[in-house]
Scaffold this motif. Sequence first.
Motif, PDB file in Angstrom:
ATOM      1  N   LEU A 114       0.550  59.032  22.039  1.00  0.00           N
ATOM      2  CA  LEU A 114      -0.606  58.084  22.206  1.00  0.00           C
ATOM      3  C   LEU A 114      -1.658  57.489  20.600  1.00  0.00           C
ATOM      4  O   LEU A 114      -2.119  55.949  21.513  1.00  0.00           O
ATOM      5  N   MET A 115      -1.062  57.975  19.894  1.00  0.00           N
ATOM      6  CA  MET A 115      -1.401  56.502  19.018  1.00  0.00           C
ATOM      7  C   MET A 115      -0.581  54.917  19.378  1.00  0.00           C
ATOM      8  O   MET A 115      -1.335  54.424  18.919  1.00  0.00           O
ATOM      9  N   GLN A 116       0.726  55.179  19.662  1.00  0.00           N
ATOM     10  CA  GLN A 116       1.793  53.829  19.500  1.00  0.00           C
ATOM     11  C   GLN A 116       0.785  53.182  21.304  1.00  0.00           C
ATOM     12  O   GLN A 116       0.758  52.348  20.875  1.00  0.00           O
ATOM     13  N   GLY A 117       0.506  53.717  21.763  1.00  0.00           N
ATOM     14  CA  GLY A 117      -0.774  52.964  23.464  1.00  0.00           C
ATOM     15  C   GLY A 117      -1.566  52.426  22.329  1.00  0.00           C
ATOM     16  O   GLY A 117      -2.476  51.484  22.718  1.00  0.00           O
ATOM     17  N   VAL A 118      -2.555  52.878  21.612  1.00  0.00           N
ATOM     18  CA  VAL A 118      -4.134  52.864  20.581  1.00  0.00           C
ATOM     19  C   VAL A 118      -3.597  51.573  19.956  1.00  0.00           C
ATOM     20  O   VAL A 118      -4.146  49.845  19.590  1.00  0.00           O
ATOM     21  N   SER A 219       6.735  47.400  22.711  1.00  0.00           N
ATOM     22  CA  SER A 219       6.765  46.498  23.493  1.00  0.00           C
ATOM     23  C   SER A 219       6.956  45.736  24.852  1.00  0.00           C
ATOM     24  O   SER A 219       5.545  44.828  24.426  1.00  0.00           O
ATOM     25  N   GLY A 220       6.838  47.279  25.281  1.00  0.00           N
ATOM     26  CA  GLY A 220       6.757  46.234  26.141  1.00  0.00           C
ATOM     27  C   GLY A 220       4.923  46.519  26.786  1.00  0.00           C
ATOM     28  O   GLY A 220       4.335  45.987  27.528  1.00  0.00           O
ATOM     29  N   ALA A 221       4.161  47.677  26.094  1.00  0.00           N
ATOM     30  CA  ALA A 221       3.118  47.978  26.115  1.00  0.00           C
ATOM     31  C   ALA A 221       1.664  46.577  25.886  1.00  0.00           C
ATOM     32  O   ALA A 221       1.611  46.237  26.039  1.00  0.00           O
ATOM     33  N   ILE A 222       2.570  45.697  24.176  1.00  0.00           N
ATOM     34  CA  ILE A 222       1.190  44.289  24.348  1.00  0.00           C
ATOM     35  C   ILE A 222       2.225  43.573  25.201  1.00  0.00           C
ATOM     36  O   ILE A 222       1.310  42.928  25.558  1.00  0.00           O
ATOM     37  N   MET A 223       3.652  43.349  25.872  1.00  0.00           N
ATOM     38  CA  MET A 223       3.526  42.549  26.618  1.00  0.00           C
ATOM     39  C   MET A 223       2.522  43.161  27.952  1.00  0.00           C
ATOM     40  O   MET A 223       2.069  42.008  29.055  1.00  0.00           O
ATOM     41  N   ILE A 224       2.749  44.074  28.726  1.00  0.00           N
ATOM     42  CA  ILE A 224       1.228  44.207  29.391  1.00  0.00           C
ATOM     43  C   ILE A 224       0.213  43.851  29.128  1.00  0.00           C
ATOM     44  O   ILE A 224      -0.495  43.787  29.965  1.00  0.00           O
ATOM     45  N   LEU A 225      -0.472  44.432  27.890  1.00  0.00           N
ATOM     46  CA  LEU A 225      -1.724  43.693  27.880  1.00  0.00           C
ATOM     47  C   LEU A 225      -2.203  42.788  27.666  1.00  0.00           C
ATOM     48  O   LEU A 225      -2.974  41.889  27.700  1.00  0.00           O
ATOM     49  N   LEU A 226      -0.790  41.651  26.798  1.00  0.00           N
ATOM     50  CA  LEU A 226      -0.944  39.969  26.775  1.00  0.00           C
ATOM     51  C   LEU A 226      -0.945  40.076  28.655  1.00  0.00           C
ATOM     52  O   LEU A 226      -1.679  38.716  28.605  1.00  0.00           O
ATOM     53  N   PHE A 227       0.057  39.758  28.983  1.00  0.00           N
ATOM     54  CA  PHE A 227      -0.592  39.621  31.007  1.00  0.00           C
ATOM     55  C   PHE A 227      -1.945  39.754  31.501  1.00  0.00           C
ATOM     56  O   PHE A 227      -2.598  39.151  31.553  1.00  0.00           O
ATOM     57  N   ASN A 229      -4.251  40.469  29.813  1.00  0.00           N
ATOM     58  CA  ASN A 229      -5.635  39.235  29.236  1.00  0.00           C
ATOM     59  C   ASN A 229      -5.637  38.340  29.826  1.00  0.00           C
ATOM     60  O   ASN A 229      -7.243  37.510  30.317  1.00  0.00           O
ATOM     61  N   ALA A 230      -4.253  37.328  29.948  1.00  0.00           N
ATOM     62  CA  ALA A 230      -4.304  35.974  30.243  1.00  0.00           C
ATOM     63  C   ALA A 230      -5.409  36.660  32.008  1.00  0.00           C
ATOM     64  O   ALA A 230      -5.279  35.316  32.522  1.00  0.00           O
ATOM     65  N   LEU A 231      -5.011  37.367  32.224  1.00  0.00           N
ATOM     66  CA  LEU A 231      -5.852  37.452  34.132  1.00  0.00           C
ATOM     67  C   LEU A 231      -7.134  38.045  34.374  1.00  0.00           C
ATOM     68  O   LEU A 231      -7.811  37.572  35.337  1.00  0.00           O
ATOM     69  N   GLY A 232      -6.966  38.237  33.042  1.00  0.00           N
ATOM     70  CA  GLY A 232      -8.667  38.605  32.841  1.00  0.00           C
ATOM     71  C   GLY A 232      -8.981  39.955  33.240  1.00  0.00           C
ATOM     72  O   GLY A 232     -10.218  40.178  33.966  1.00  0.00           O
ATOM     73  N   ILE A 233      -7.986  40.895  33.786  1.00  0.00           N
ATOM     74  CA  ILE A 233      -8.089  42.537  33.796  1.00  0.00           C
ATOM     75  C   ILE A 233      -7.762  43.109  32.722  1.00  0.00           C
ATOM     76  O   ILE A 233      -6.055  43.738  32.938  1.00  0.00           O
ATOM     77  N   VAL A 234      -8.044  43.015  31.239  1.00  0.00           N
ATOM     78  CA  VAL A 234      -7.349  43.447  30.509  1.00  0.00           C
ATOM     79  C   VAL A 234      -7.232  44.874  30.385  1.00  0.00           C
ATOM     80  O   VAL A 234      -7.473  46.042  29.939  1.00  0.00           O
ATOM     81  N   SER A 235      -8.992  45.611  31.492  1.00  0.00           N
ATOM     82  CA  SER A 235      -9.247  46.581  31.067  1.00  0.00           C
ATOM     83  C   SER A 235      -8.121  47.965  32.576  1.00  0.00           C
ATOM     84  O   SER A 235      -7.568  48.946  31.750  1.00  0.00           O
ATOM     85  N   TRP A 236      -7.745  47.238  33.113  1.00  0.00           N
ATOM     86  CA  TRP A 236      -6.414  47.556  33.651  1.00  0.00           C
ATOM     87  C   TRP A 236      -5.090  48.094  33.024  1.00  0.00           C
ATOM     88  O   TRP A 236      -4.108  48.494  33.232  1.00  0.00           O
ATOM     89  N   GLY A 237      -4.948  46.545  32.115  1.00  0.00           N
ATOM     90  CA  GLY A 237      -3.638  46.965  31.127  1.00  0.00           C
ATOM     91  C   GLY A 237      -4.006  47.139  30.183  1.00  0.00           C
ATOM     92  O   GLY A 237      -2.782  48.503  29.828  1.00  0.00           O
ATOM     93  N   MET A 238      -5.166  48.171  29.188  1.00  0.00           N
ATOM     94  CA  MET A 238      -5.568  49.165  28.599  1.00  0.00           C
ATOM     95  C   MET A 238      -5.071  50.240  29.396  1.00  0.00           C
ATOM     96  O   MET A 238      -4.282  51.178  28.819  1.00  0.00           O
ATOM     97  N   ALA A 239      -5.796  50.739  30.569  1.00  0.00           N
ATOM     98  CA  ALA A 239      -5.466  52.287  31.258  1.00  0.00           C
ATOM     99  C   ALA A 239      -3.541  52.065  31.763  1.00  0.00           C
ATOM    100  O   ALA A 239      -3.683  53.621  31.827  1.00  0.00           O
ATOM    101  N   ALA A 240      -3.239  51.585  31.873  1.00  0.00           N
ATOM    102  CA  ALA A 240      -1.573  51.213  32.117  1.00  0.00           C
ATOM    103  C   ALA A 240      -0.744  51.450  30.433  1.00  0.00           C
ATOM    104  O   ALA A 240       0.126  52.461  30.658  1.00  0.00           O
ATOM    105  N   VAL A 241      -1.458  50.643  29.034  1.00  0.00           N
ATOM    106  CA  VAL A 241      -0.855  50.907  28.495  1.00  0.00           C
ATOM    107  C   VAL A 241      -1.175  53.021  27.654  1.00  0.00           C
ATOM    108  O   VAL A 241      -0.299  53.403  27.683  1.00  0.00           O
TER     109      VAL A 241
END
Length: 317
Positions: A114-118, A219-227, A229-241
């Motif tokens: 879980l700390m990896q996601g954080v 690194s895959g989690a970082i890419m999902i968060l960056l993408f 964030n670029a789309l403006g739906i970062v909360s969904w990215g955090m939930a996915a991570v």
Amino acid sequence: MTTQILARRWRLSGAIALAVLFFAAALILHAHWSAFLAWCLATQITLHRYLVMYLLQLNNHQYTGGLWLLIGAFFYGVLHAVGPGHGKFIVTTYLSTNKESQTAARLIPFLGSLMQGVSAILFVFILAVGFNLAAGDLSESRWYVEKASALLIAGFGGWLILRGMQSLRPRRVTFTFRPLANDHGPDCGCGHHGVGAGAHGDWKTRAGVILAIGARPCSGAIMILLFSNALGIVSWGMAAVMTMALGTALSIMGLSLAVRYARNSTAALFGERGGNLPWLVPALKIAGGLMLIFFALVLFLTVIPVSANGDYIAAGC
């Protein structure tokens, strides 16, 4: 006496059978290691592209994509745990060389995953959002973080070696005199009686394991968060991570319990303190620390190079 001899023989036979199965599986895995790595990488890239597609569906207000995003992220985390990774190596090395309770064997890999996601969320929010770094700068920052995490793993290996060397030192015997009113018996519950007293890991060592696992974000989690964030739906990215981290955590928990069972079975066969070999357990700790240092050296030398166009190119997006 006869029953004890038969039980010992059965345990020895079981241990030999498990060892033979383990080495046979290791030989099969070694023979197909390259194909296994290629399959893991290809499957993760495919899943990663699906996750990006679900984020695009969410951006177009197709909210069923959110459900599939979380499901896909969970299986991505499970697959990430099945493939080679530093978390499994750290947990396996630690639990095979240290006596731990069943609760600790569950919580240590769970909290570390879980700390990896954080860590991935903090990495993106501090650098991408807070400092507004470009893609190339983020790739360079990721490079430094992975180098630092490899050094942290090596430091934890050195800590295990130090603990093993301290255990090899002859212990001083001291005598203390207490009033009769302060004497206590074996059933007093103070926890200072018995051969296994103090055999479990302390909170500093456990925290070190969790930190060594979680300090290296996926690194895959970082890419999902960056993408996201670029789309403006970062909360969904955090939930996915975090769902991804949950899948990894549950998978590594199963591995940790299996390693703990194997260690305890071996200890029951040969004795927790090694029987007539009191140096055996400290030597295993030192060997585990050396393995962690070697693994950290491999991680340090094989970090993905910096990409001026951003790591999403190398991730297959």
